[in-house]
Design an enzyme around this catalytic site. Structure first.
Site, PDB file in Angstrom:
ATOM      1  CD  GLU A   1       5.034   6.591  -2.666  1.00  0.00           C
ATOM      2  OE1 GLU A   1       5.341   5.608  -1.601  1.00  0.00           O
ATOM      3  OE2 GLU A   1       4.639   6.077  -3.362  1.00  0.00           O
TER       4      GLU A   1
ATOM      5  CD  GLU B   1       8.544   8.517  -5.412  1.00  0.00           C
ATOM      6  OE1 GLU B   1       8.683   7.066  -5.332  1.00  0.00           O
ATOM      7  OE2 GLU B   1       8.887   9.077  -4.212  1.00  0.00           O
TER       8      GLU B   1
END
Length: 581
Positions: A157, A235
């Site tokens: 991320e 995710e």
């Protein structure tokens, strides 16, 4: 030799391969239960397991490495391989994961000029050395060497943190230099500039992290790729984490989550986050900080497909129904005998105040001004600061300057007030009546922030100083309290009502089972079973019981110690077979 490729889709030995993965963090589960959790993953129809790798657990002190017991990454991967599961490994220095400091080691903060997660010489030097120790644990377990690892992640991320492409390219190159040969991936949110910031598409496949609106996000990812490539949710958030003080345990709707999973598998590939969340044992919970500090609870249940204690849920069954439309699911026999036990009400055996045993469990450090936790080479836990502040008088201006996260202030070992987060910088006043007076401050590290810009400001303890009537107070004694040596406690020493104290309980166990410590009636602190740090408890909830896996128990006498900081203690605790978040 097997080959895993990223082309217009994923291919295994030249044939299209649908990745159906679930997240299990080996470091949040006792090793004795790794096989059980992996068997349940395979039994739901998954063919792959994904895990992060926490740098701060594998290099807890600079230059000292740990790949044993709960942190034996290699053994976890080998168990997965024995079950014919593939592995997605996410070994980047930063993991987020609601984990202390996002997996970065605290000692990076000792360098005042450090720039984490940037192409910064000091940071890259530390990462380079760490990788030289990490990758020998896993490179021979890659699929092209007949192991189970099919992909590795470059960073996590990153697009939500920065856009330093030089850093991302250096990270990818560093992995390759250390023997990584499987395809590389990145994962970012599909919103705003995140994909643009965090992706290096000529080196790593871009994937997304999200929990809903799958067709919309896949359309965005497809356009971002610019050519036909695999669409993957790295995710797929099927639940959420809890912070201390939340009104209730977070849950998500089973039917809606199953529909989103179906949408993913129609077009692409998935890693379910979390398949099994596990536990933030000891002081490993992370925290978020936006308007206020939000430290995560000890449980990382996450409303996952398996509960914190490893039982399947209705969501597990619903996901299995979706997955069987894409793969043939074979019955998997469970080989680990797990049971729950209620050991009942335990009466307190002994108790002793922190002030009585400070010199038994800590070596005092003198300094002219207060030192932070990092300056004392302390990772987690508490620090007790002590200073003589003179004669009887009125203190009109008392302030803690740059202190984190929660502070109990004492005058002559009597509690004055407790300050938390925003309250810490507020001015206080009090009277001193004794001829000579001693100030004490017990500061707790509640968990370093694991996401966003506040990560750059995570020094714990007192960093800048203590103001007494407008001026900085000098001459301090420091007691570091990581609480990793409780065998040195002397319970024959004085106990004082209302002071931070240790409380000891024992119980006999012939038949060992998972159990749950009900801390109703207690205030705030941390619990230990047979010397193992279970994690924090706090009456504010939403968590009300601490999970104790059976492998932490032993036949015969077992010992539980609570360190209660807020002076709220009763004469008993209860070990029940009924979990409650």
């Amino acid at each position: 030799m097997k080959v895993f490729e990223v082309r217009d889709d994923f291919y295994l030995n030249g044939k299209p391969f649908k990745v159906i993965s679930g997240s299990i963090h080996y470091f949040r589960v006792v090793p004795e239960y790794w096989r059980d959790r992996l068997e349940k993953l395979k039994g739901m129809g998954c063919n792959t397991v994904e895990t992060y790798v926490p740098w701060n657990m594998h290099e807890p002190q600079e230059g000292k490495y740990c790949f044993e017991d709960r942190f034996d990454l290699r053994s976890f991967i080998q168990i997965a391989h024995s079950l014919e599961l593939y592995v997605i490994l996410r070994p980047s220095p930063y993991i987020c994961a609601e984990w202390e400091f996002g997996g970065l080691p605290y000692w990076l903060l000792k360098d005042q000029d450090m720039k984490i997660r940037f192409d910064h010489p000091a940071f890259m030097e530390k990462v380079t050395r760490y990788f030289e120790h990490l990758f020998p644990q896993v490179v021979d377990l890659q699929i092209d060497q007949d192991g189970p690892i099919i992909m590795m992640q470059v960073e996590n991320e990153y697009g939500g943190y920065a856009n330093d492409k030089a850093y991302l390219y250096k990270m990818a190159e560093l992995m390759k230099e250390n023997g990584v040969t499987v395809p590389l991936v990145s994962s970012d949110g599909p919103w705003g500039d995140m994909l643009e910031n965090g992706s290096i598409q000529d080196v790593a496949l871009a994937t997304v992290n999200c929990g809903s609106k799958i067709p919309e996000h896949f359309q965005r990812l497809r356009k971002f790729h610019g050519k036909k490539q695999p669409l993957m949710v790295m995710e797929f958030w099927i639940g959420w984490f809890d912070a201390w003080g939340d009104e209730e345990h977070h849950t998500t709707d089973v039917e809606s989550a199953a529909k989103e999973l179906a949408a993913i598998l129609e077009e692409g590939h998935v890693n379910i986050y979390m398949f099994h969340g596990g536990t933030n044992f000891a002081f490993t919970n992370g925290a978020n900080y936006y308007e206020k500090l939000a430290p995560d609870v000890t449980s990382y249940d996450y409303d996952a497909l398996l509960t914190e204690w490893g039982e399947t849920t209705p969501k597990y069954q619903a996901f299995k129904e979706v997955i069987k439309n894409h793969v043939d699911i074979k019955e998997v026999a469970l080989t680990t005998n797990i049971q729950k036990k209620a050991y009942g009400k335990l009466e307190m055996k002994e108790k002793v105040s922190l002030f009585s045993v400070l010199n038994d469990i800590s070596v005092p450090v003198q300094n002219n001004y207060p030192l932070s936790m990092e300056e004392l080479d302390q990772a987690y836990g508490y620090i007790y600061y002590q200073s003589e502040i003179g004669k009887a008088r009125t203190i009109e201006d008392f302030r803690l300057i740059n202190c984190m996260d929660r502070a109990h202030v004492f005058l002559n070992e009597q509690p004055l007030f407790t300050k938390y987060d925003h309250e810490i910088k507020e001015k206080e006043s009090f009277e001193m009546s004794e001829p000579e007076n001693e100030l004490g401050i017990l500061v707790e590290n509640m968990g370093r922030v694991n996401y966003s810009v506040q990560m750059n400001h995570q020094h714990k303890g007192i960093k800048d100083g203590v103001i007494i009537n407008g001026a900085f107070q000098s001459d301090w004694t420091h007691y570091s309290l990581p609480l990793d040596n409780l065998e040195k406690l002397d319970f024959t020493k004085e106990y004082r009502e209302g002071a931070p104290s240790f409380y000891r309980f024992t119980f006999e166990a012939d038949d060992l089972g998972d159990t749950f410590l009900d801390f109703t009636g207690w205030g705030k602190g941390v619990a230990f079973i047979n010397g193992f740090n279970l994690g924090r408890y706090w009456e504010v909830g939403p968590q009300k019981r601490l999970y104790i896996p059976a492998p932490l128990l032993k036949q015969g006498e077992n010992e539980i110690i609570l360190f209660e900081t807020d002076g709220k203690a009763i004469d008993s605790i209860t070990l029940t077979d009924e979990p409650q978040l």
